[in-house]
Write a protein that holds these residues in place. Sequence first.
Motif, short mmCIF file in Angstrom:
data_model
loop_
_atom_site.label_atom_id
_atom_site.label_comp_id
_atom_site.label_asym_id
_atom_site.label_seq_id
_atom_site.Cartn_x
_atom_site.Cartn_y
_atom_site.Cartn_z
N LYS A 33 0.81 -1.22 0.00
CA LYS A 33 0.00 0.00 0.00
C LYS A 33 0.85 1.27 0.00
N ARG A 37 2.30 1.34 -6.85
CA ARG A 37 1.38 2.32 -7.43
C ARG A 37 0.28 1.69 -8.27
N ASN A 38 0.46 0.43 -8.63
CA ASN A 38 -0.52 -0.23 -9.48
C ASN A 38 -0.47 -1.73 -9.22
N ARG A 39 -1.33 -2.45 -9.93
CA ARG A 39 -1.43 -3.88 -9.71
C ARG A 39 -0.15 -4.63 -10.09
N GLU A 41 2.91 -3.65 -9.90
CA GLU A 41 3.91 -3.41 -8.87
C GLU A 41 3.56 -4.15 -7.58
N ARG A 42 2.28 -4.21 -7.25
CA ARG A 42 1.89 -5.00 -6.08
C ARG A 42 2.22 -6.46 -6.30
N GLU A 109 -11.50 -7.52 -10.15
CA GLU A 109 -10.68 -6.50 -9.50
C GLU A 109 -11.00 -6.38 -8.02
N ARG A 113 -8.33 -6.82 -5.02
CA ARG A 113 -8.07 -5.65 -4.19
C ARG A 113 -8.35 -5.94 -2.71
N THR A 326 8.47 -5.36 -13.05
CA THR A 326 7.17 -5.44 -13.72
C THR A 326 7.29 -6.12 -15.08
N ALA A 334 -0.68 -9.18 -14.96
CA ALA A 334 -0.77 -7.74 -14.69
C ALA A 334 -2.20 -7.28 -14.77
#
Length: 339
Positions: A33, A37-39, A41-42, A109, A113, A326, A334
């Motif tokens: 968190k 910054r985005n999926r 990267e998570r 999503e 999330r 990534t 992704a």
Amino acid sequence: MELHDVWFVLIAVLWTGYFFLEGFDFGVGILTKLLARNRPERRVLINTIGPVWDGNEVWLLTAGGATFAAFPEWYATLFSGFYLPLLVILVCLIVRGVAFEYRAKRPEENWQRNWETAIFWTSLIPAFLWGVAFGNIVRGVKIDQHFEYVGTLADLFNPYALLGGLVTLTLFTFHGTVFTALKTVGEIRLRARKLALWVGLVTSVLAVGFLVWTQADSGDGKSLVALIVAVVALVAALVANQAGREGWSFALSGLTIAASVAMLFLSLFPNVMPSTLNGDWSLTVTNASSSPYTLKIMTWCAAIATPLVLLYQSWTYWVFRKRIGTQHIAPDAAAGSAH
């Protein structure tokens, strides 16, 4: 050195190993968190610990089992007195494991999330509560003449313990941040290095305050040496991070954790759980330990099994030693439809 003293040291080593390994594990979970910054990267962050997180938790099981077998009175008082905080930690670890395994089972999503949010909170909460728990163990709690905890839940959240919780939370986050810089490539690696500086500075202020407070209350010459090592290692980790030497930074942040845990156990010995009501009611390595025969059998078992476990876990880290970014995340992953 008596066998109960040996097992006190071994339990300290087990907790050191757990906090070293699960520390960066929790830290990476928190970074899902704070840094990502985005999926994709998570996904990168989760992949850095995906192959090892469950192995890291073996150290907790071993530490708990060793405490139960070597110091049953300590185990009984600790797990009954700290029942609710430890239950919260247990629930978090269960949910966290489920989140790692189930996050990618469906492509929606919202589904992913929600599991990512679960990973964040179930990393943050235990990272804080472990510091609270160990702060109370070192400070001492209300134990009566029957070696039973007679305090309340509110007693556990005293200023010293809360500061200990903030220290473990920030230290584990810093440890996870330098681990991320070590294990990733590209922009996420650079941002992890920058974030590590700020998290490290906050950690330094909190950790120095907590360790100095501990030294003033119950420290001696040996714990002072451990304090100095912890502080120097933390400063050196920050310097190495700024120089782009992620390997050294990670090793030094790990040394900070090891020296801090060593200081706590050195400050505690020969007690294992001091009583704030009467010093004579404190649990010690003598009155809380199992029989010499039990400790002797445990020592032989540990001597055989421990090297095997260390070899296996070292091999796991060697196999998954490569950096990722990534660009290593498949397009469908992704987009959220793969693991």
